[in-house]
Structures are given as C-alpha cells and as structure tokens.
Design an enzyme around this catalytic site. Structure first.
Site, PDB file in Angstrom:
ATOM      1  N   GLY B  62       0.843  -1.200   0.000  1.00 29.23           N
ATOM      2  CA  GLY B  62       0.000   0.000   0.000  1.00 29.23           C
ATOM      3  C   GLY B  62       0.874   1.245   0.000  1.00 29.23           C
ATOM      4  O   GLY B  62       2.027   1.210  -0.444  1.00 29.23           O
ATOM      5  N   ALA B  64       2.366   2.793   2.401  1.00 26.80           N
ATOM      6  CA  ALA B  64       3.600   2.655   3.182  1.00 26.80           C
ATOM      7  C   ALA B  64       4.534   1.632   2.540  1.00 26.80           C
ATOM      8  O   ALA B  64       5.696   1.931   2.247  1.00 26.80           O
ATOM      9  CB  ALA B  64       3.268   2.272   4.627  1.00 26.80           C
ATOM     10  N   ARG B 350     -15.955  13.555  14.934  1.00 25.15           N
ATOM     11  CA  ARG B 350     -16.340  12.197  14.548  1.00 25.15           C
ATOM     12  C   ARG B 350     -16.793  11.320  15.707  1.00 25.15           C
ATOM     13  O   ARG B 350     -17.830  10.680  15.649  1.00 25.15           O
ATOM     14  CB  ARG B 350     -15.154  11.486  13.887  1.00 25.15           C
ATOM     15  CG  ARG B 350     -14.959  11.850  12.457  1.00 25.15           C
ATOM     16  CD  ARG B 350     -13.823  11.048  11.852  1.00 25.15           C
ATOM     17  NE  ARG B 350     -13.574  11.538  10.495  1.00 25.15           N
ATOM     18  CZ  ARG B 350     -12.635  11.061   9.692  1.00 25.15           C
ATOM     19  NH1 ARG B 350     -11.864  10.077  10.097  1.00 25.15           N
ATOM     20  NH2 ARG B 350     -12.472  11.543   8.482  1.00 25.15           N
ATOM     21  N   ARG B 455      -7.523   9.461  14.982  1.00 30.82           N
ATOM     22  CA  ARG B 455      -6.833  10.024  13.826  1.00 30.82           C
ATOM     23  C   ARG B 455      -7.684  11.104  13.174  1.00 30.82           C
ATOM     24  O   ARG B 455      -8.890  10.963  13.044  1.00 30.82           O
ATOM     25  CB  ARG B 455      -6.543   8.919  12.798  1.00 30.82           C
ATOM     26  CG  ARG B 455      -5.846   9.419  11.554  1.00 30.82           C
ATOM     27  CD  ARG B 455      -5.541   8.298  10.589  1.00 30.82           C
ATOM     28  NE  ARG B 455      -6.721   7.683  10.021  1.00 30.82           N
ATOM     29  CZ  ARG B 455      -7.489   8.236   9.090  1.00 30.82           C
ATOM     30  NH1 ARG B 455      -7.225   9.434   8.640  1.00 30.82           N
ATOM     31  NH2 ARG B 455      -8.539   7.588   8.622  1.00 30.82           N
ATOM     32  N   LEU B 461      -3.034   8.927   4.866  1.00 29.37           N
ATOM     33  CA  LEU B 461      -2.238   8.908   3.642  1.00 29.37           C
ATOM     34  C   LEU B 461      -0.899   9.578   3.907  1.00 29.37           C
ATOM     35  O   LEU B 461       0.157   9.121   3.456  1.00 29.37           O
ATOM     36  CB  LEU B 461      -2.981   9.629   2.520  1.00 29.37           C
ATOM     37  CG  LEU B 461      -4.394   9.118   2.219  1.00 29.37           C
ATOM     38  CD1 LEU B 461      -4.987   9.856   1.032  1.00 29.37           C
ATOM     39  CD2 LEU B 461      -4.372   7.635   1.937  1.00 29.37           C
TER      40      LEU B 461
END
Lengths: 252, 658
Positions: B62, B64, B350, B455, B461
């Site tokens: 991915g 990373a 959130r 987060r 990303l």
C-alpha cells in the site's frame, strides 16, 4: 428472490473447465452480486462442496479486483459499475444467470472465476511511470499545470486496471487500459521527457503479451466501469506513430 | 485469559530497554524542531556499494509498503515485496477518498509545521509520541513535491497551481486531493515507482502471497513464511531485516470500511513471536457510512464526512416510528446534534457524532429495517440553495449512495450509521520505526505511532507515505549498519524449518477438522461481539463478558470448523479460516487493553469514565502512556510494558470542541 446460476468451474489453468448449476435461494434485493455469491458459497461449504472461487477486495468499486462476465457482459453491463456494486435489484425472480471469468489469452484462468492479470503489471513496468527518485524534487507549485490538462489527466488516471476492456473486446485488446496510463502521463508536463520512449516500450510489451489490436468497436468503452473514453486510444496511436517515426529516423 | 479482571497497575519488569524499566522510544534529545535534522546528520550511513549486500523484505504494497519498497530499491538495497492482492496496485490505500494533509501553507492562511503537529496531537487526544508527530508534520511538505513529480493529478486552480480544501479538526486549508480518489492516485504513484524498480531488477514482487509467520533467529527478525494463495505453496524467505506494512485490524469487527482481505495475521503473528502490540483498543468509528441492510452484508461503505456541511442529522422523536421520513412532521424530528451541541451542530467531531447516533438507536429511535440508522437530510439545503448547487457539491456521493441503496437522496434523506474505519493501535515501534524485536520494522497503519487515540481526516495517507518515502529509508540504516559483516542464517538453519513446519501443521489442523460451521460464520460472530462490547462505547461488564466468551469460541472453532478442500491450490475457505483463527486471539487482546485503560480518550470511550455532560474523561495522571503488550501464550494474560508520554511542546489540555 431466487435465481439459478450457471457458473464456470475450473480447477486450475491446466484442467478443463465446465459450467455447474447452483441455486441461489432467499437473496435480498439489497444485496450486491458478490454478496449473493457469498451466500451461495456459505451454502456450498456447509454441504462440503468447495466454494466458487472469485476475487474481490475493496467492494466499493475502486480496487479493480473483482472480475466476472455476467450473461455475456463484463461486470454485468450496468453503466459505470463494477460487479461489487452491481445490486440484485437489477435481476428478476427466477432468472437464470451465467457467470464466467474474463476470457482472453493474456489472462489465463487460475481457478473458476479468477484469472491472472499480471500482464497488465508488466505493461506498466515497461514504461508506465515517470522516472523520478524519491527526494530532490522541486516544490510542487514550481510547475503549473493548466486545469483542463490536469482534469484530462485525472479522467484517464481513474482506470482501475480491472481488465473489463480486454474481456469485452473481440480482439482481447488491452489498448484502452494502456492508453489510459499514457494519457494520464502525457497530459502532464512532468510526463513529456519520456513520452516517446514510454509509447514504444508499453505498446511493444502489450503486443508481446498476446493482446490484440483495436478495430474501433468501442466495446471497451461501454464495458469500462470508470467510463474511460476511447479518445485516449487515438491519442496513444498518435504518440506511437510519432515515436516510431523518430526511432526510424534515428532522432530518438 | 486466565482472569478477566484488569491487571493491577504494573510494576515494570526490570531491564526492558529504558530508564526506570519503561519502554524507551529512543527519541533524539534537544529541541523538537531540530530532532530530525540532527538525527539525519548523525546516523551512520551505508555506502552505495554496501547497500547492494543487504536484503530487505517488505510485506504489504500500500502507500507505506509500496513507497518503502520503491525507495529502498532506488537506494540500492535488494528488496523482496509481498502482497496478498493479485497486483500491488490494489492495496486498500486505494479506497481513501478525501485527501492528504501537508503543512505547505500555499493558502497563506497561517499553516505551519507547528500547527499540523499540534492539530494531530490534540486530535489524537494527547496519546501520541510528540517527536514522531513533529517529524511527520515536517516531512509532509516533501510528500506533495514527490507526488507531483511522479505525475499524481492533484486538483488545481485555474492558474495551474495546486488547490486545497479544509478537513475536520483544523482551522486551515491544508488538504490536497484528487477528486474523491486521492488514495487511488497516491497509490498509483507509489505503484508506478515500484513498477520501475521491479523492471530495473531491484525489487522482486510476490503478489497473491500471504505472510503466515515471522522467522526470528537469535532474537532478530530475519525472515518470513508465506503461502501462495493461487498454488497453495508454502515457502520461506530470509533477509537482513523485515518491514511490515500490512495495514490495520478493523476487520476484527467483521463489518468495516476495510477491504475484504485486510487482516491482522502478519502483525499478530509477529506479536506472537515477541513484538509488542501497542494500544490495540484505539479504533476509529466513522459517523457517516451507509447502514447495514442484512446479514448477508460483506462490508460497509463510507460517505464522505463533507456531507455534514449541508446535511442535517436527525432521528424520530418517537420510539419505533416506522413512517417514511417525508411523513414525519418537523416537530416530531429530533435534530439531536444541533440540540446537544448547539455551537458545533452537525459538524461535531467524529467520535461525538458516532456516539450520539448510537444513543438514538439504543433508545429505540433508529430508522430503517434494522433500526440501526439515522437520517442525513438535505431537504433544507436543497430548499435554500437549489438542487443544482447540491448536485455540484456532492453529486458523485449521491450517485454512489443511489447505486448501493437504490434511493434518491435528493428526494428523501440519506440513511447513515457509524462504521469501523481505521485502527490507531498497532505494533510498538521506536523513533526508528523498529519494533522491540530487533530487525522488525513496522510502518503505516500497522504501527501505533502517530495518531494517538484518534486520527484526524486526511492524515492516514500522509503517515503512510511519510514512513515509506522519507523516514524508513533513513532509519533502516541504523539497524543494518549495526549488523554489518553478519551473514544471513544459512538455509538449513533449524529455526527456519521449525517455523515452516508449524505453519504447515496449522494448515493441516484447519483443513482436517471438517465440522459443521463455515469460517465466515465464526468471523461474523466475533465481529458482532466486538461491535457490541468493544465498539463505540465500552464498559467493564461487557468487556469481561467478551473475555469470557473468547476461549469458548476458540474451543468451538477447533472442534466444529469446516474448511472444504485441502491446503494445495487456491482455497478461499482456508484463507478466511487462517485469518479468523488470529482474530479469535487478537480480539481478546483488544478487550483486555480496553478493560485495562480506565479512562476515556479519543476512539476509546469507557462508559464509566465520562464527564457529567457525557464527554470523554481522560486520566492523564494514570494513563498518559502507551500500553505495549507482550504475548505470554494463548489464554494467558499479556504482560504490560509502558512507554510514558511526555508533552513538552504541546501542553496537555482538555480536548474541548464545545
């Protein structure tokens, strides 16, 4: 709802395959096509029968993993839809549904509905990139890109590499896929330096993998879940012709 | 676990590698602003000719893993990269929609490294390591430069320069984006760089290959055991160091926004071989996803948070009100976010929005067939602005919603419900991104380091690419130079054969039970239990009940599992069974961590620890530490190692969004 499935079963690339018939019972019309197959597979495992092997991952239409031909149409034929986002409400009670893998010489069957699409990876490896090392790059705003070009690059860059274009094509051509990557990079100033080299290298890799050529049927555009335009194929042909001429003249 | 009570506040085992017996993050000293520069100036370098002699295994492709494999190969290392997908281009980073943060300050709105650092620390509810977050904010700027040079088609303004938008938890516009497909475009950039290196021979790629165990020789991670998902072949691979970039563990909940194949096996198997697992209870539940429609459902789909700019969230006031939304009059609707959080309204953070939706549904006021959903209503916005304006802003999201639900959100409100989205916990790493297990590096979502207990949007990303392009390529040299002159273990080293045999035996065991239950049915049961007991809100009784249930479930699994076929060739049932086997132990570790953390912070909300008005009550005096768990055997209590968190730059403060 209840359906009858005719599914292609094939143990591996070397064994012959055949259609098997299964019943899909009590399927919710809210389920996706792959969720319907999940239900059928749970039932098969309970009966000690190996499940139907198919690939899927993100199940939101972006990873390009899922790949099957439903009643002759890649991804089932709903416009701009991968099979993971195809919902059962588009099917009729009692319908007989035929499910097959992508059929193309460069995509050998691995098992049942799984095919090997590594030929696509090799086309990208041949030149579908801008050669840049990590680090030492100029400031991102040092190179303005006209918005309309950035948008055209993005339209092409949306390709998910699923291979529906190849499955839909009578020639098993990978040209829509390949031209989308070339179009993405050739609309950007960063992509100019390698534009000719890229066109030659990718087209040669494509041909050596056994993909056919484009004869302007446009089945690929109709099947593409990202609705990528065949105009990129024309642009690629122009790039390839120019690059070949330059190569012959020894200019590049 | 042997007992189901929270472990007593632990006295540290003497001799774990820091002062006072606590874990040491090995952060450089001095002012935080110059940590990374000093570090880079002082680390040992490996000369180019010698880099060729080192082999590196990267698991995952991915953002990373793909960026790390490409960059390490450019530097000259010999890289082997593994992914379970049929191509490295399909890793689940591809599904990220919103964007990527970077402290570029192109908008001239006062952004800076400090502001990105502070927003991330505060957003993480003061449970992240300061030095790592500062470094992340610093290299964020290089990422955008790198991606543009690769040809990532970011959104642009008419003048040709890059466009930005704003995201939750920040007061500046620092998010770069490529329509609603930012993750896809960044991943394709990394994939292209990786492809160039594969062609050049620096990276050998192993797609459709899953890591099943870690090989540890003399206390160092030196190899992995993998299974080819197409042929069933088991093989071992050895290298000087192993990098895990295998993503998060959200699928322990069965339903999440993760891809079907995402799993915890690589990190959990490394944990069983000695790597500490940090903060597993920190999970992020995203408030706006399409609700579950039935038990056949295989995954949940996120609807971008930006919709809450114009949509109003409500539930019926009356319990069990099953009328269609259009027939529920205005005075019988409860716009609960506007009611409870008048100043933030529908844009409440959130975690708060997610919990409020859960409360309404727990109260019997949920909507839809399942009663697990609330409305996100654009009626007022359409009246005020007209349908064309709403279509222009959110058209692609409304289309996606219609594709999945068959409902037209211009005519009736969207149905939404929170869903598991991201996991902040992961394998413990130090400043070098190396685990306590020497030779094992962990990057991206798979490690624990940068997001604390929550987060912020557009930061995943950023972290994946920061780790892969700009941090690991430096820090990996620290370990490798310490290994200079040491040879790889020989191919006939007994440990290699032993670990391989264990993997083969495990597969044999799973395929030979031939009981009655499918692997997915166990997965679904674990998921429902985790969602219920260790989801948006947790409490002692629920967690203890889950801890009691896990050993029973494991017993049933090993007696009644049905995996059709054998180990050879492609075997979908076996793949799922192997992953579920690990969830059966990992879920227990999560509950154990959640039970031990007697405070509420970020995504970890313990019902016993809340303020009078229902907000999270953090306990900095007792819990300002990273909980890193050491594996002590299946069914045994794990051992707690603490890394104390110090806040020198961002001072500890109550995270108040009211």
């Amino acid at each position: 709802m209840n359906l009858t499935l005719k599914v292609w079963r094939q143990k591996d690339a070397k064994s012959p395959g055949k259609f098997e018939t299964y019943e899909a019972r009590n399927i919710s019309t809210h389920a996706s096509f792959l969720e319907m197959l999940d239900v059928v597979n749970e039932d098969l495992i309970s009966k000690g029968i190996e499940p139907i092997h198919f690939e899927s991952d993100c199940r939101e239409g972006i990873c390009g993993t899922c790949s099957m031909v439903i009643d002759g149409l890649p991804h089932g034929g709903q416009p701009g839809t991968t099979v993971c986002q195809l919902h059962m409400r588009y099917f009729q009670e009692g319908q007989v549904v035929t499910i097959e893998p992508w059929r193309a010489k460069p995509f050998p069957v691995v098992r049942d509905l799984i095919v090997d699409r590594s030929s696509f990876d090799r086309i990208i490896q041949a030149g579908g990139y801008i050669s840049v090392r990590t680090g030492g790059t100029p400031d991102a705003n040092a190179l303005p890109v006209p918005k309309q070009n950035a948008d055209l690059a993005m339209d092409a860059a949306q390709c998910i590499g699923c291979g529906a274009c190849v499955a839909a094509c009578r020639n098993a051509s990978g040209m829509l896929f390949m031209s989308a990557k070339m179009g993405h990079l050739s609309y950007l100033p960063q992509g100019q330096a390698e534009r000719s080299r890229r066109a030659l290298a990718m087209v040669r890799q494509h041909d050596s993998e056994g993909f056919g050529n484009c004869t302007n049927q446009y089945e690929c555009e109709a099947a593409c879940p990202k609705e990528i335009s065949v105009a990129y194929i024309a642009r690629m042909n122009r790039d390839y012709a120019l690059a070949s001429a330059k190569e012959m003249a020894g200019v590049e | 676990m042997a007992t189901t009570t929270a472990p007593a506040p632990t006295t540290q085992r003497p001799g774990t590698n820091g002062a006072n017996g606590t874990l040491d993050g090995k952060c450089p000293g001095g002012p935080i602003e110059s940590h990374w520069d000093h570090y880079k100036a002082e680390i040992k370098l490996i000369n180019p000719a010698n880099k060729r002699k080192y082999q590196v295994i990267v698991v995952g492709s991915g953002l990373a893993g793909g960026s790390a494999a490409a960059t390490l190969s450019e530097l000259g290392y010999q890289v082997k990269c593994f992914c379970y997908q049929d191509s490295p281009r399909r890793a689940h980073s591809i599904a990220a929609q919103g964007g990527i943060n970077a402290a570029k300050n192109y908008q001239n709105d006062g952004d800076s490294v400090y502001r990105l650092f502070y927003d991330t620390i505060k957003g993480g509810d003061f449970r992240a390591r300061e030095a790592n977050v500062w470094r992340l904010a610093e290299v964020s700027r290089n990422i955008i430069d790198q991606c543009v040079a690769q040809g990532v088609p970011f959104a642009r303004e008419y003048g040709g320069l890059l466009a930005n938008r704003s995201f939750g938890g920040a007061q500046v516009s620092r998010t770069f984006y490529a329509r609603g497909q930012t993750g896809q475009q960044l991943l394709l950039g990394a994939y292209q760089a990786l492809s160039a290196q594969i062609r050049a021979g620096g990276v050998k790629m192993f797609p459709h290959t899953e890591m099943l165990d870690l090989i540890v020789v003399d206390g160092h991670a030196k190899g992995i055991v993998v299974r080819d998902l197409w042929t069933g072949e088991i093989s071992t691979h050895m290298a000087n160091t192993v990098v895990l970039a295998t993503g998060g563990y959200g699928n322990v909940f069965y339903l999440s926004t993760n891809a079907r194949g995402c799993n915890v096996t690589a990190t959990y198997r490394a944990h069983k071989r000695g790597a500490f697992f940090a903060n597993p209870c920190y999970t992020q539940i995203h408030p706006t996803c399409i609700p579950v429609s039935g038990d056949y459902q295989s995954k949940l789909t996120l609807m971008s948070e930006s919709l809450r700019n114009d949509g109003r969230v409500w539930a019926p006031k009356k319990q069990g009100d099953k009328r269609p939304p259009q027939q529920i009059p205005e005075d019988e609707r409860d716009y609960y976010l506007e009611r409870k959080y008048p100043s933030y309204g529908n844009l409440a953070p959130r975690d708060i929005s997610s919990r409020a939706a859960k409360e309404a549904c727990d109260d019997g006021r949920g909507i839809g067939e399942s009663g697990l959903g609330v409305y996100l209503d654009f009626g007022d916005a359409i009246k005020r602005l007209g349908e064309p304006v709403i279509r222009e802003r959110y058209g692609n999201l409304f289309d996606m919603y219609e594709k999945i639900t068959g409902e037209n959100a211009y005519q009736q409100p969207m149905r939404i419900f929170p869903a598991v989205h991201y996991t902040m916990g992961g394998l413990w790493v130090d400043y070098n991104l190396m685990s306590n297990l020497p030779g094992l590096h962990v990057i991206g979502e798979a490690n624990f380091s940068d997001h604390g207990a929550n987060r912020l949007g557009a930061s995943a990303l950023m972290q994946g690419l920061a780790d892969g392009y700009f941090i690991l390529p430096y820090t990996i040299g620290v370990y490798l130079s310490s290994e200079a002159g040491k040879k790889l273990p020989p191919a006939d080293h007994p440990t290699i054969g032993t670990v391989r045999k264990e993997v083969e035996d495990r597969i044999k065991r799973l395929t030979s039970i031939k009981g009655k239950r499918t692997p997915s049915s166990f997965h679904r049961e674990i998921g429902l239990m985790m969602w219920d007991k260790c989801g948006m809100a947790r409490n002692r009784d629920g967690l203890q009940a889950a801890l009691k249930r896990f050993p029973e479930l494991r017993e049933e699994f090993y007696q009644n599992l049905n995996v059709t076929g054998e180990g050879g060739g492609a075997n979908a049932a076996l793949e799922i069974a192997g992953r579920v086997e690990d969830y059966l132990e990992f879920g227990e570790l999560m509950c154990f961590d959640a039970l031990h953390r007697e405070e509420s912070c970020g995504g970890h909300f313990r019902e016993e620890y809340q303020t009078e008005d229902g907000e999270a009550a953090r306990d900095d005096e007792n819990f300002a530490y990273v909980a890193a768990w050491e594996y002590k055997g299946t069914g045994q209590n794990p051992y707690l190692h603490k890394e104390m968190l110090e806040f020198k730059k961002a001072h500890l403060a109550v995270r108040n969004y009211k």
